[in-house]
Write a protein that holds these residues in place. Sequence first.
Motif: not given
Length: 369
Positions: A160, A163-164, A221, A223, A228, A237
């Motif tokens: 994640i 991805e962020i 999006q 997540f 998270v 992140w």
Amino acid sequence: MKHQITLVGGQLLPVFIGIKEFNPDRVYFIVSNESKGGLPQLKSVIKGISFSEHSCNAYDFTSVKNTCEKILDKIDPNEEVSFNLTGGTKVMVLAIQSIIHDRSLPGFYINQDNTFWELPNYTKKAVSYHVTTKEFLEITGHSHYLAKTLQDFDQQDLKIAREIERYASNGKNYSAVTSYFRKHYQDQAIPVSGNKNISNDVSCIWDATKVEIFVKTRRTQSFKSTNVRDLFFYAGWWELLVAEAISKWAKAKEILVKFELPFKHSQLTKKNEIDILINLNNKLIFVECKSGNVKQEDINKMKVIKQTYGGLISKSILVSRYMPSPTIIEKCKELEIEVFFMFGFKNQPGNSFQKLITKLNQLEKRNSL
């Protein structure tokens, strides 16, 4: 019985290392009015060793020498005695060197590179004792803290985080969403779940394990991880990706993430937060991670944290996602804070990781004045 006479200056770490490395049965602290203030917290960390405190004029050669000779005269000549010359003033060191020469006694001086000089033959040897992060903080009078390690994050968290990072790099919506939450909640905690319209087109829905972004009612999006909310809303992140990179550095013996120190008199109130704390066997490196703009207060905080918890031997590095402004870079240079910036992890991430480790190696080898 082993006796150690140790000079106490402004830095307590070499005093502590000298005791742990040579394991004396009794320690005699040679202090001045200026240096004795830190002894109570040092004594609270030392276990199973008897000690005494002896005051002198730190700038008077005769005063220092007489103080030490009075101690020596009361010790059985058949027992072992050594001196720790690392602390104190130059006059104190000269006085001890005189005693070492006159009485043919051994001593040592601890260096910043995890070695020590053995006196009077000036042989350089490695320090074998490793100071834990807990001991570092106890020496500075901070025995309570909260922290995470990389083991507190799983592979889904790392997935994640990447991805962020891609989302943050590929469009303006990330900045709009995070800016909205920063301004809307400021110092307040973001609720565990909620639904917010960021603009006419963009909205955000989140709960304890999911953050979703919608553009014109279409989900763009999603997540999902147990961490998270911290990863997305609080830029965790970026800290996680930087910590993962640092974990590949063989010299890092302890890596702590989201290190929080409360006030001594209010354990529920956070006083300082360190994004990443690296323990390098008797030296700390403080890492400040910034995924967005770097402000003057960020740099000032780094200076205070280094001075308070790490002492002169510690180092600080700012790891920024983008190049900081010229004024920030100038400020960091003045305060001896290293600066490293990356333009995201999507372009040759392995190369970015290696460049960061190269920078850390250079920082670790640099001695403080």
